[in-house]
Enzyme design. Structure first.
Site, PDB file in Angstrom:
ATOM      1  N   SER A 135       5.473   3.414  -4.204  1.00  0.00           N
ATOM      2  CA  SER A 135       4.473   4.488  -4.196  1.00  0.00           C
ATOM      3  C   SER A 135       5.095   5.853  -4.459  1.00  0.00           C
ATOM      4  CB  SER A 135       3.780   4.527  -2.837  1.00  0.00           C
ATOM      5  OG  SER A 135       3.206   3.285  -2.565  1.00  0.00           O
ATOM      6  N   GLN A 163      11.406  -0.413  -0.024  1.00  0.00           N
ATOM      7  CA  GLN A 163      10.594  -0.616  -1.217  1.00  0.00           C
ATOM      8  C   GLN A 163      10.130   0.719  -1.806  1.00  0.00           C
ATOM      9  OE1 GLN A 163       6.772  -2.397  -0.403  1.00  0.00           O
ATOM     10  NE2 GLN A 163       6.591  -3.249  -2.463  1.00  0.00           N
ATOM     11  N   GLU A 186       4.728 -10.394  -1.086  1.00  0.00           N
ATOM     12  CA  GLU A 186       4.523  -9.456   0.011  1.00  0.00           C
ATOM     13  C   GLU A 186       3.337  -9.921   0.848  1.00  0.00           C
ATOM     14  OE1 GLU A 186       3.970  -5.404  -1.245  1.00  0.00           O
ATOM     15  OE2 GLU A 186       3.606  -4.684   0.779  1.00  0.00           O
TER      16      GLU A 186
END
Ligand SMILES: Cc1cc2nc3c(=O)[nH]c(=O)nc-3n(C[C@H](O)[C@H](O)[C@H](O)COP(=O)(O)OP(=O)(O)OC[C@H]3O[C@@H](n4cnc5c(N)ncnc54)[C@H](O)[C@@H]3O)c2cc1C
Ligand SMILES: Cc1cc2nc3c(=O)[nH]c(=O)nc-3n(C[C@H](O)[C@H](O)[C@H](O)COP(=O)(O)OP(=O)(O)OC[C@H]3O[C@@H](n4cnc5c(N)ncnc54)[C@H](O)[C@@H]3O)c2cc1C
Lengths: 402, 380
Positions: free
Chosen positions: A129, A126, A248
């Site tokens: 960030s 993923q 999530e």
């Protein structure tokens, strides 16, 4: 109001339990129960066992190869697998990307990627960030520029992601990228699927404070990404990202695991001598465990209340933030008490044992050796997936209307 | 598994809430507290007309045979309204009588119709929360049981027509064996009451028994075998208290939330400050966590699986107790100066939440009890 599991649910639990007994490899089970570190192969092994059974995607509908279980069934499944010491199924493909593709992907994307998630051909990570964008995710800067030249149309991606969990095992990454800078920051973001083997993608490990390699920095240097890898519409990525985050948070409370850890903690305390007999007989210590046990029981029921009110397949609401906060606090408290239980044996730091290079711990006992590292590692729980402070902001805004 | 109230449960709790809003407002309650008896005959009749007293009474005795889960919504609603009538004491009394249903069928019928009020006189000076710690004695004399001793902080003792009383027929002070229960009319000779107010607006009494003579028909259950009954009823009462506390906490959180949105300081609503937002978010979590265990407690309130019941009830008393303290203290703080005023309802919610642990055992008591159960000692 009836808080007992009904006959069908109990039957389901039995079925799950006997499946796990017959199929969970003993070596995996031992590693998980003893807080040892898992390899890529360990995760794959269990994933493929579940795949063969058709149970690897409990939340997916049947048409895509999922098990289509109800929320309560999924809760039972999670409880039983974790109880037995099964590894987690890595959630990036199954819990996160899968639902997004089903909802917003093209037919070609679904046909290509969903089966590859199920059979573990693709390992996803993923890429949300960035160094400058954590809690304020929408401020992200990694850019994807639409280019058309003699070779056709593609996105040219430049930038950096960070904290990317298990990216070292992954061959695919789903990313949030900026496709426009002229709009409000949430509106210029797109959702892109990128092959990690593409030219210009590089990785740097980040070693966490328990000296584990779990997270990474990911760099994109003029990476060409086919335009077909865009999910949904350009600049609407924020909508998909939020949809994904709500998934999530599926199983965010991790009740099953905490119940297993509580049992572990008690066994440990019962075999640790103290002036009163065992440490669990020590009133001061017993008090801490009892308070935690009450908190966990409440969490379990709260979790069931939230999941069972999740009518059909609607997205979990902001109540999930509560599960995240309490769930992680409980997990962290458990790790603290485990360390406290083993006392001086929390000092040795035995990496060889943790990573399976040696069979027995250098001193003390095998159960004690990983506990401090485990405690250190679990400070992450209140940070990732939206820190607990951010969860409180969500509660105060979305539920309380402040 | 199903967390929704049944249609009947929801209907009852709706009707009750509407009735309480109309007939049992804050001012009505204030007048009742200030009155001589500390209870309101009209309110009692109202509760009785709604069927609330018949609710836990068995159907064969014209009751509704309500389960613990049925009582959940009721207690929650009564909590919101901060009821000061001797309802919980009477219901606990009914729970005792049910353990000797044949003998006390008449009294159960009267309790169901609201004609009599009950209270449970179990606590003694030395006993703290251990209901098996009984010094009060009883001996047989001329075919009668003769009771001597003193019960203390009997909640609603002053208002009860009949008391459920524990006395020792054998054994030492802290023996669970050898305790016998009696149902005692409160106007009987030899019984001397000292009445007083409690901090949360209710009434209680210390009761002296000097050669109180009872016929054998006043005995509830077998002689010397009362402890399991006392323990079971106490757990049932705990479950009801938890539901009540959840009702209070929900109400006081709602009020405080409104206040945070309305009260302006430094040119904005104080609810715009994150320091208060996060605390309010934490209180929201406190209530939901407490509600979960209160629901679980309600569902096992009458379970025969004794140790599992104790384990669950104590967990609920622990978690709800923690929430009650925290929510109570925080809402006063967030109200600022005005939270200190007795005119404000929030002050009264706080007071009731503050006595939670003093009624059926505080956190330490329940932690110790939970830690003694096999469920705690032998995780499977
Ligand atoms: C082990 C681990 C694995 C991760 N895995 C991934 C991954 O696979 N993919 C991925 O994309 N990301 C991942 N993350 C990143 C994670 O989502 C972020 O760390 C998280 O969102 C917090 O952002 P930050 O670290 O930049 O902290 P910051 O946003 O800098 O926050 C620092 C502190 O300030 C607080 N804070 C920030 N804003 C506010 C506010 N408005 N009000 C009150 N407090 C505030 C935070 O709560 C925190 O305590 C992972 C992180 C960790 C630790
Ligand atoms: C027993 C008592 C005696 C007193 N005696 C005197 C006296 O002799 N003389 C006198 O002049 N006054 C006196 N006061 C008044 C006292 O100073 C005020 O109550 C106090 O300043 C708080 O103001 P407030 O009550 O208006 O609360 P508010 O200002 O309305 O505050 C309500 C809540 O919001 C919080 N809050 C407000 N602003 C913020 C912010 N920016 N960030 C985070 N939280 C915030 C507060 O901390 C509080 O929890 C007394 C009060 C009491 C209770």
């Amino acid at each position: 109001m009836n808080l007992e599991y009904d006959a069908k649910e109990q039957q389901f639990r039995k079925q799950v339990r006997s499946f796990i007994e017959a199929n969970l490899p003993a070596d995996l089970r031992a590693k998980v129960l003893n807080h040892k570190r898992l390899t890529r192969e360990d995760y794959r092994k269990w994933h493929l066992i579940l795949y063969a059974q058709g149970w690897v995607a409990p939340n997916w509908p049947r048409e895509y190869g999922g098990a289509a279980w109800t929320p309560v069934q999924r809760h039972i499944w999670e409880e039983e697998t974790t109880r037995a010491g099964a590894p987690n199924v890595i959630s990036f493909g199954i819990n996160m990307l899968g639902p997004v593709l089903m909802e917003f992907g093209t037919k070609a994307q679904k046909d290509h990627y969903l089966p590859r998630i199920l059979n573990c051909e693709d390992w996803w990570c993923q890429g949300y960030s960035e160094p400058g964008s954590g809690s304020d995710l929408a401020s992200l800067k990694t850019s994807a520029e639409w280019i058309e030249d003699e070779s056709g149309a593609y996105y040219l991606v430049n930038g950096q992601k960070t904290w990317t969990t298990l990216a070292q095992h992954a061959n695919m990454i789903f990313c949030l990228v900026r496709t426009t800078t002229s709009m409000r920051k949430q509106e210029g973001i797109s959702f892109l699927l990128i092959n990690m083997k593409s030219q210009g993608v590089s990785l740097r490990p980040i070693i966490t404070l328990d000296e584990d390699h779990e997270i990474n920095e990911v760099f994109f240097d003029n990476v060409r990404v086919p335009v077909d890898n865009l999910v949904g519409e350009e600049n609407l990525g924020w909508t998909y990202a939020k949809y994904l985050l709500s998934h999530e948070r599926n199983n965010v409370a991790e009740v099953g695991r905490s119940k297993r850890e509580l049992r572990f903690l008690k066994h440990l305390a019962m075999t640790t001598p103290s002036q009163n007999g065992s440490l669990l007989d020590d009133p001061l210590f017993a008090r801490k465990v009892a308070l935690l046990e009450a908190e966990m029981m409440a969490l379990e029921i709260t979790n069931l209340r939230v999941v069972s009110s999740d009518h059909g397949n609607s997205e979990p609401g902001p109540e999930v933030s509560m599960l995240k906060i309490v769930g992680t606090e409980v997990q962290q408290r458990l790790t603290e008490l485990m360390v406290e239980t083993v006392g001086p044996y929390s000092l040795p730091f035995d990496v060889d044992f943790l990573e399976g290079r040696r069979e027995t711990a250098v001193t003390g006992h095998d159960a004690a050796a990983p506990l401090t590292a485990h405690y250190l590692n679990f400070r992450k729980a209140s940070i990732y997936g939206g820190s607990n402070e951010i969860q409180k902001n969500i509660i105060s805004r979305m539920i309380l209307g402040l | 598994m199903d967390f929704t109230l049944t249609e009947e449960q929801a209907q009852l709790s709706d009707t009750l809430c509407r009735w309480l809003e109309k007939e049992y407002g804050f001012e009505q309650r204030r007048d009742t507290i200030a009155s001589k008896n500390g209870t309101c005959a009209r309110a009692w009749t109202g509760l009785s007309d709604l069927g609330l007293l018949a609710l836990p009474v068995p159907e064969v005795l014209n009751g509704f045979g309500a389960s613990g889960a049925d009582m959940f919504g009721v207690m929650e609603a009564l909590g919101k309204a901060l009821l000061v009538e001797p309802y919980l004491a009477t219901v606990s009394g009914i729970e005792f009588l049910k353990h000797d249903q044949d003998r006390f069928a008449g009294l159960l019928g009267q309790a169901a119709s609201g004609v009599v009020r009950l209270a449970c006189a179990l606590g003694e000076r030395q006993s703290r929360f251990d209901r098996f710690d009984v010094e009060m004695t009883t001996r047989i004399e001329g075919g009668a049981h003769v009771l001597n001793g003193r019960k203390t902080v009997v909640v609603h003792g002053a208002q009860a027509d009949h008391l459920i009383v524990s006395a020792r027929t054998a054994g030492n002070t802290r023996d669970p064996d050898g305790i016998t229960l009696f149902v005692v009319p409160s106007d009987i000779r030899g019984l001397c009451r000292t009445d007083y107010r409690t901090i949360d607006g209710m009434r209680a009494a210390d009761i002296e028994f000097a050669n109180v003579r009872l016929p054998d028909s006043a005995r509830l259950g077998a002689a010397g075998e009362a402890w399991p009954i006392i323990d079971a009823v106490s757990d049932y009462t705990c479950a009801l208290l938890c539901a009540e506390a959840v009702g209070i906490m929900q109400a006081v959180n709602d009020t405080t939330l409104e206040y945070l949105k309305m009260r302006r300081q430094f040119d904005q609503p104080i609810g715009a400050y994150q320091a208060l937002q996060h605390r309010m978010a934490e209180l929201f979590i406190e209530v939901e966590q407490a509600r979960s265990l209160a629901m679980l407690a309600a569902s096992v309130a009458r379970s025969d699986e004794t140790s599992k019941r104790r384990h669950t009830i104590s967990a609920a008393m622990i978690r709800v107790g923690q929430a009650a303290t925290r929510v109570g203290q925080e809402v006063i703080q967030m109200h600022g100066g005005i939270g200190m005023s007795n005119e404000m309802q929030v002050a009264h919610y706080f007071k009731r939440l503050s006595v939670f642990g003093a009624l059926e055992g505080d956190i330490d008591h329940h932690v110790a009890r939970l830690a003694r159960q096999p469920e705690f000692r032998h995780p499977d």
